[in-house]
Design an enzyme around this catalytic site. Structure first.
Site, PDB file in Angstrom:
ATOM      1  N   LYS A   1       0.719  -1.429  -0.088  1.00 50.95           N
ATOM      2  CA  LYS A   1      -0.054   0.010  -0.049  1.00 50.95           C
ATOM      3  C   LYS A   1       0.757   1.385   0.050  1.00 50.95           C
ATOM      4  O   LYS A   1       1.610   1.543   0.985  1.00 50.95           O
ATOM      5  CB  LYS A   1      -1.046  -0.064   1.171  1.00 50.95           C
ATOM      6  CG  LYS A   1      -1.941   1.120   1.448  1.00 50.95           C
ATOM      7  CD  LYS A   1      -1.898   1.860   2.788  1.00 50.95           C
ATOM      8  CE  LYS A   1      -1.614   3.169   2.717  1.00 50.95           C
ATOM      9  NZ  LYS A   1      -1.789   4.198   1.807  1.00 50.95           N
TER      10      LYS A   1
ATOM     11  N   GLU B   1       9.767   1.735  10.654  1.00 49.95           N
ATOM     12  CA  GLU B   1      10.787   2.988  10.586  1.00 49.95           C
ATOM     13  C   GLU B   1      10.093   4.262  10.615  1.00 49.95           C
ATOM     14  O   GLU B   1       9.159   4.582   9.719  1.00 49.95           O
ATOM     15  CB  GLU B   1      11.387   2.687   9.096  1.00 49.95           C
ATOM     16  CG  GLU B   1      12.217   1.151   8.972  1.00 49.95           C
ATOM     17  CD  GLU B   1      13.593   1.408   9.866  1.00 49.95           C
ATOM     18  OE1 GLU B   1      13.999   2.587  10.086  1.00 49.95           O
ATOM     19  OE2 GLU B   1      13.814   0.376   9.784  1.00 49.95           O
TER      20      GLU B   1
ATOM     21  N   CYS C   1      13.667  11.313   6.307  1.00 48.55           N
ATOM     22  CA  CYS C   1      13.600  10.922   7.749  1.00 48.55           C
ATOM     23  C   CYS C   1      14.969  11.270   8.273  1.00 48.55           C
ATOM     24  O   CYS C   1      14.914  11.771   9.494  1.00 48.55           O
ATOM     25  CB  CYS C   1      13.222   9.587   7.960  1.00 48.55           C
ATOM     26  SG  CYS C   1      14.174   8.615   6.653  1.00 48.55           S
TER      27      CYS C   1
ATOM     28  N   GLU D   1       9.938  16.931  14.999  1.00 47.16           N
ATOM     29  CA  GLU D   1      10.027  16.757  13.692  1.00 47.16           C
ATOM     30  C   GLU D   1       9.212  17.914  12.530  1.00 47.16           C
ATOM     31  O   GLU D   1       7.976  17.818  12.806  1.00 47.16           O
ATOM     32  CB  GLU D   1       9.850  15.451  13.010  1.00 47.16           C
ATOM     33  CG  GLU D   1      10.219  15.202  11.674  1.00 47.16           C
ATOM     34  CD  GLU D   1       9.839  13.689  11.011  1.00 47.16           C
ATOM     35  OE1 GLU D   1       8.813  13.340  11.479  1.00 47.16           O
ATOM     36  OE2 GLU D   1      10.858  12.978  10.632  1.00 47.16           O
TER      37      GLU D   1
END
Ligand code: NAD
Length: 504
Positions: free
Chosen positions: A178, A253, A287, A388
């Protein structure tokens, strides 16, 4: 642009099919929202069920295909990517915005990953070891796990899907992937390649749609044995909880808030290139992006001035223009997040050095462009230090000692990547040991991972698994210990061993 937009379908059991509800969603170019890339299936649980059913059926045969043969098909797919690299990179830039140089790198990572995992088809080594009993053989082998659900983000639309798909397949699993709704075309390209090189029906299935519509049912499905997810920590937490109830294996992750340390003995020109690339490459949407830059007081003013001069000069525009250095934010939501953090940082007392605004000039007005932004005098208490942003907003923080800098590096919920620029070998080795992250760079930016090394983070970045390198085998395969007793009589481990040799 005048061309009618294509309708892309799901790929289930070797067939391109529309989703059961008949609904679609639109994929647009973030550099110019008038450019409609295509319509994709807005699938739901019933489509997930069909894909998992196909993957479960295909698993019966695929797990028995010798691993070197599975590896050969993975290699064919890698070579197909190589042949189609330029077209696929252009599609990726068009759907998620990063500059062509970077999407070429993204596809290259998919190629490297495929070729690496093709070789792993001939390894997947287990061990043989002496048994404690005579005439008995002992060994360990890797076994596939079953149907793997792969849930991917948009920022590396080719690299991340291949990081998951290739090891899963070489280990003998079948997959349902997906992709993120912002980048379904890149994964469509990958799956199209898999069809062309001849993967058997049902081994690779592709279902597009939202997190709730497709992601959640995939995580909840009893016939899915493993979920491999890359994305935000918030969604990763939900997935972890969903998988925990059935003890489903899950590889996560997630987010990062990576820092680079610039020591007073650093080569400042080298550090400058690294910080610019780490902070503004992929529009800060990695990331591993450098989002905190910790600079020694002695070189703080000088380095800040160097950084601001170069950041202001970066050419921001559509990624398909070869001269562009930074593309748009991926969508309006991310653009608003970037601008929101500018306001938060200002309110908290950080000093805006450059950028901070949306770009609205002739080549920007139809896209989601924001200026490369630098805040100085950020402190560890500020949200810009901790959270973040996932955009081109860099926090610059002064420090006085090496120990203080390492403590600031580690003062973070996440632990993906850390870097240091120094010419002092002792500080470099101390940093390698003490920076609490899964990736560590010396005299290089926080970005730049290579395929054959373990990739992943500590703390709230990951749950202990690694992607990349042979370490990924441990996520996508299960160990089995095997004992073969050829003595012809019952031998009892731990009990009959005393009879063999008396040890004083
Ligand atoms: P996201 O978490 O919003 O989405 C990731 C994927 O999860 C998408 O496919 C999404 O549709 C799906 N999803 C959303 N809700 C779900 C749910 N409830 N159940 C199942 N699936 C669901 O992340 P994103 O915006 O696509 O990517 C940005 C984030 O990814 C950043 O936080 C970034 O740090 C992280 N990231 C991490 C790595 C890494 O390796 N550590 C790499 C790239 C990106």
């Amino acid at each position: 642009m005048a061309k009618k937009a294509t309708v892309y379908k799901n790929f289930i059991n070797g067939q391109w099919v529309a989703c059961k509800s008949g609904k679609t969603f639109v994929n647009v170019n973030p550099a110019d929202t008038r450019d409609i890339i295509g319509h994709f299936q807005d699938s739901g649980p019933e489509d997930v069920n069909a894909a998992v059913k196909a993957a479960k059926e295909a698993y019966k045969k695929w797990r028995l295909v010798p691993a070197p043969k599975r590896g050969e098909l993975v290699m064919e797919l890698g070579l197909w990517l190589k042949k189609n690299k330029e077209r696929i990179a252009r599609d990726a830039t068009r759907e998620m915005g990063k500059i062509l140089k970077e999407t070429r790198g993204d596809v290259q990572e998919g190629i490297d990953c495929s070729l690496y995992w093709a070789g792993e088809g001939r390894r997947q080594f287990g061990e043989t070891t002496p048994s404690e009993l005579p005439n008995k053989w002992a060994m360990s082998v890797r076994q596939p796990i079953g149907v793997c659900g792969l849930i991917t983000p948009w920022n590396f639309p080719m690299a991340i899907p291949t990081w998951k798909m290739m090891p899963a397949l070489v280990c003998g699993n079948t997959v349902v992937i997906k992709p993120a709704s912002l980048t379904p075309l890149s994964v469509w390209n990958l799956v199209k390649g898999a069809e062309e090189v001849g993967f058997p029906s049902g081994v690779i299935n592709y279902v597009t749609g939202g997190g709730r519509g497709v992601g959640t049912p995939l995580c909840d499905h009893p016939d899915v044995s493993l979920i491999s997810f890359t994305g935000s920590t918030e969604v990763g937490r939900q997935i972890n909880l969903a998988c925990a109830k059935d003890f489903k294996r899950v590889g996560l992750e997630m987010g990062g808030k990576n820092a680079v340390i610039v020591m007073d003995d650093a080569d400042l020109d080298l550090a400058l290139e690294g910080v610019l690339w780490g902070a503004f490459g992929t529009t800060g949407q990695r990331c591993t992006a450098t989002s905190r830059c910790l600079v020694h007081r002695k070189v703080y003013d000088k380095f800040l001035a160097m950084l601001a001069k170069r950041a202001k000069a970066l050419k921001v525009g559509p990624g398909l223009d070869e001269s562009t250095e930074m593309g748009p934010a991926v969508d309006e939501g991310q653009l608003n997040t970037d601008l929101e953090y500018v306001q938060i940082a200002k309110k908290e007392g950080a000093k805006l050095v450059c950028g901070g605004k949306r770009l609205t000039g002739p080549k920007h007005k139809n896209g989601f462009f924001v200026e490369p932004t630098i805040f100085a005098d950020v402190t560890p208490k500020m949200r810009l230090f901790k959270e973040e942003v996932f955009g081109p907003v860099l926090a610059v923080v002064p420090f006085r000692t090496f120990e203080e800098a390492v403590a600031m590096q580690n003062d973070c919920l996440y632990g993906l990547s850390g870097a240091i620029y120094t010419r002092d070998v002792n500080n470099a080795f101390t940093a390698m040991r003490d920076i609490h992250t899964g990736l560590c760079y010396i005299n290089a930016p926080t970005i730049g991972a290579e395929n054959h090394l373990p990739f992943g983070g500590v703390k709230q970045t990951g749950n202990g698994h690694r992607e990349g390198g042979k370490e990924a085998l441990d996520l996508f395969s299960e160990w089995k210990a095997i004992y073969v007793d050829f003595s012809g009589h019952l031998q009892k481990a731990q009990i009959d061993t005393d009879k063999i040799v008396k040890v004083k």
